[in-house]
Design an enzyme around this catalytic site. Structure first.
Site, PDB file in Angstrom:
ATOM      1  N   CYS A  47       0.803  -1.218   0.000  1.00 56.27           N
ATOM      2  CA  CYS A  47       0.000   0.000   0.000  1.00 56.27           C
ATOM      3  C   CYS A  47       0.841   1.276   0.000  1.00 56.27           C
ATOM      4  O   CYS A  47       0.297   2.377  -0.137  1.00 56.27           O
ATOM      5  CB  CYS A  47      -0.953  -0.003   1.193  1.00 56.27           C
ATOM      6  SG  CYS A  47      -2.009  -1.460   1.220  1.00 56.27           S
TER       7      CYS A  47
ATOM      8  N   HIS B  66      -2.739   7.634   6.799  1.00 58.51           N
ATOM      9  CA  HIS B  66      -3.009   6.341   6.170  1.00 58.51           C
ATOM     10  C   HIS B  66      -4.429   5.902   6.525  1.00 58.51           C
ATOM     11  O   HIS B  66      -5.164   5.437   5.659  1.00 58.51           O
ATOM     12  CB  HIS B  66      -1.978   5.311   6.623  1.00 58.51           C
ATOM     13  CG  HIS B  66      -2.057   4.010   5.914  1.00 58.51           C
ATOM     14  ND1 HIS B  66      -1.939   3.897   4.544  1.00 58.51           N
ATOM     15  CD2 HIS B  66      -2.271   2.744   6.380  1.00 58.51           C
ATOM     16  CE1 HIS B  66      -2.062   2.627   4.184  1.00 58.51           C
ATOM     17  NE2 HIS B  66      -2.269   1.909   5.276  1.00 58.51           N
TER      18      HIS B  66
ATOM     19  N   GLU C 214      -1.012   5.103  14.315  1.00 58.01           N
ATOM     20  CA  GLU C 214      -0.640   6.283  13.531  1.00 58.01           C
ATOM     21  C   GLU C 214      -0.819   7.557  14.350  1.00 58.01           C
ATOM     22  O   GLU C 214       0.010   8.473  14.273  1.00 58.01           O
ATOM     23  CB  GLU C 214      -1.449   6.355  12.235  1.00 58.01           C
ATOM     24  CG  GLU C 214      -0.960   7.452  11.303  1.00 58.01           C
ATOM     25  CD  GLU C 214      -1.576   7.390   9.907  1.00 58.01           C
ATOM     26  OE1 GLU C 214      -1.124   8.167   9.039  1.00 58.01           O
ATOM     27  OE2 GLU C 214      -2.502   6.583   9.692  1.00 58.01           O
TER      28      GLU C 214
ATOM     29  N   LYS D 104      -9.599   8.016   2.885  1.00 57.74           N
ATOM     30  CA  LYS D 104     -10.053   6.645   2.645  1.00 57.74           C
ATOM     31  C   LYS D 104     -11.485   6.444   3.133  1.00 57.74           C
ATOM     32  O   LYS D 104     -12.148   5.479   2.736  1.00 57.74           O
ATOM     33  CB  LYS D 104      -9.124   5.646   3.327  1.00 57.74           C
ATOM     34  CG  LYS D 104      -7.754   5.481   2.663  1.00 57.74           C
ATOM     35  CD  LYS D 104      -6.965   4.384   3.336  1.00 57.74           C
ATOM     36  CE  LYS D 104      -5.592   4.201   2.697  1.00 57.74           C
ATOM     37  NZ  LYS D 104      -4.669   5.295   3.041  1.00 57.74           N
TER      38      LYS D 104
ATOM     39  N   HIS E 161      -9.860   2.093   0.262  1.00 58.54           N
ATOM     40  CA  HIS E 161      -8.413   1.880   0.243  1.00 58.54           C
ATOM     41  C   HIS E 161      -7.991   1.378  -1.130  1.00 58.54           C
ATOM     42  O   HIS E 161      -8.289   0.237  -1.507  1.00 58.54           O
ATOM     43  CB  HIS E 161      -8.036   0.874   1.325  1.00 58.54           C
ATOM     44  CG  HIS E 161      -6.573   0.777   1.598  1.00 58.54           C
ATOM     45  ND1 HIS E 161      -5.617   1.411   0.832  1.00 58.54           N
ATOM     46  CD2 HIS E 161      -5.878   0.105   2.574  1.00 58.54           C
ATOM     47  CE1 HIS E 161      -4.421   1.140   1.299  1.00 58.54           C
ATOM     48  NE2 HIS E 161      -4.549   0.351   2.357  1.00 58.54           N
TER      49      HIS E 161
ATOM     50  N   PHE F  73       1.557  -3.615   3.888  1.00 53.55           N
ATOM     51  CA  PHE F  73       1.851  -4.935   4.430  1.00 53.55           C
ATOM     52  C   PHE F  73       3.335  -5.229   4.222  1.00 53.55           C
ATOM     53  O   PHE F  73       3.891  -4.968   3.151  1.00 53.55           O
ATOM     54  CB  PHE F  73       1.024  -6.013   3.722  1.00 53.55           C
ATOM     55  CG  PHE F  73      -0.427  -6.051   4.114  1.00 53.55           C
ATOM     56  CD1 PHE F  73      -0.936  -5.264   5.128  1.00 53.55           C
ATOM     57  CD2 PHE F  73      -1.300  -6.919   3.460  1.00 53.55           C
ATOM     58  CE1 PHE F  73      -2.270  -5.321   5.488  1.00 53.55           C
ATOM     59  CE2 PHE F  73      -2.643  -6.983   3.807  1.00 53.55           C
ATOM     60  CZ  PHE F  73      -3.132  -6.185   4.826  1.00 53.55           C
TER      61      PHE F  73
END
Length: 418
Positions: free
Chosen positions: A164, A304, A315, A336, A341, A404
């Protein structure tokens, strides 16, 4: 060696909020959710039956159907976004030095539609019969290759893959190639088209997706107590990065300047972010150092913010650590909540959002918030820009993307001053 300055002169997008960058931006400012029931396949047997699809997509509006059959859906999105960005930039593709124009355009997953279809066709066939375009349609780098071939751009041409964080890494590489003097112009960004049987099925198996099937439009709800996973999105976004003097010499309009980028690794877990946000702290500090900026220089962070229970908290911890008291003076939002996403394309759409926020002095909202989390680390004294866009002076904005594997990447954009 004096580093060259890098500016943004073109933007293009096809997303769940619209088929152009202006349509997408308008959707973001108005708090529009791109989520709805999946139409690309029968999802009735899946735990998650909704996604943020590109609506009313007809490839024949953009290219000959015969040609389109040689391209996976993610590459189609890439080509469409690149066409718009180039047109928006005003670059004369016949007069520009094509040896000095590159394409660094990526995807996190690539041609998963093609891979799925070929594998399923093989299972049903009597003998092995594969489409000769199978491999060239599937590989992640092919979007960059197709864009370069269409326009004859012979500069740096490749794809970065970091889940991502992929398109933020692509933007970072494009930025560095230009400021080191290796290119005058680079088209960069990312595209993703993973709303497929294997895409939804795979993420469901990980319990990564929201299962709010009764209300898909409110399913992506970062920082909300009832968040239960991310909503899968698709689309493509392209940025035209250009060496400043090159842009000024041709009288280009300039959206913003790329100030700096950062990268780091969590070195922690296969899919989960570090609970204390160690990698997230480091990537933001690295970006600030690269940009030669302080926390007080930043007005907006596009987080994110995937709407996962652990990720959102870690975060926020990282932001509070890096920005200290300045964190309370920031606007923070997760777009998002509207786009879903976009995986490898998330960084591109969110960098473009930061660029337009800087240009227009307005912050798009975080939608779908209904109830505060009981975990005090979320800290609701921070301004998450809930529900409605907010006007303010935006001198500089930071975009975070985490992938990831523990891959973290950030980019900082600022107002252009010659």
């Amino acid at each position: 060696m004096k580093l060259k300055r890098v500016v943004v002169t073109g933007l293009g997008a096809i997303t769940p909020l619209g088929h152009t960058m202006p349509e997408t931006w308008n959707g973001l400012l108005n708090g529009v959710s791109g989520a709805g029931p999946i139409t690309l396949f029968d999802a009735s047997k899946f735990k998650t039956r909704f996604a943020c699809e590109v609506k009313d997509f007809d490839i024949s509006r953009y290219m000959d159907r015969k040609e389109s059959r040689k391209l996976d859906r993610f590459t189609q999105f890439a080509m469409i976004s690149a066409d718009e960005a180039l047109l928006d930039s005003g670059i004369d593709t016949e007069k520009v030095n094509k040896d000095r124009v590159g394409v660094i355009y990526t995807s996190g997953i690539g041609g998963i539609f093609t891979f799925q279809d070929e594998a399923m066709s093989y299972k049903e066939a009597i003998g092995p019969k594969f489409n000769p375009f199978f491999i060239p349609k599937m590989i992640v780098d092919i979007a960059a290759g197709q864009i370069s071939m269409k326009y004859g751009f012979r500069g740096p041409n490749f794809a970065t893959v970091s889940a991502c964080a992929s398109s933020t890494n692509a933007i970072s590489d494009a930025f560095n190639y230009i400021r080191l003097g290796k290119s005058n112009v680079i088209l960069t960004g990312g595209a993703e088209a993973a709303v497929t049987i294997v895409g939804i099925g795979g993420f469901n198996a990980m319990n990564a997706l929201s299962t709010r099937n009764d209300s898909p439009e409110t399913a992506s709800r970062p920082f909300c107590l009832s968040r239960d996973g991310f909503v899968l999105g698709e689309g493509g976004v392209c940025l035209v990065l250009e060496e400043m003097e090159h842009a000024l010499a041709r009288g280009a309009k300039i959206y913003a300047e790329i100030a700096g980028t950062g990268m780091s690794a969590d070195a922690h877990h296969l899919t989960a972010s570090h609970p204390d946000g160690l990698g997230a702290k480091l990537v933001m500090l690295n970006a600030l150092e690269d940009a030669e900026m302080t926390p007080e220089d930043i007005d907006y962070i596009n987080v994110h913010g995937t709407s996962t229970p652990v990720g959102d908290i870690s975060e926020v911890k990282a932001i509070k650590h890096v920005f200290g008291e300045q964190a309370k003076h920031l606007n923070i939002s997760s777009t998002k909540s509207m786009t879903g996403h976009l995986l490898g394309a998330a960084g591109a759409v969110e960098a473009a959002t930061c660029i337009l926020a800087v240009q227009n002095d307005i912050i798009p909202p975080t939608i779908n918030f209904t109830q505060g989390d009981e975990d005090p680390e979320i800290d609701y004294s921070l301004n998450y820009t809930f529900s409605k866009a907010q006007k303010r002076d935006v001198r500089a904005a930071l975009s975070n993307t985490f992938g990831f594997g523990g891959h973290n990447a950030s980019v900082i954009v600022k107002k252009f001053v010659e």
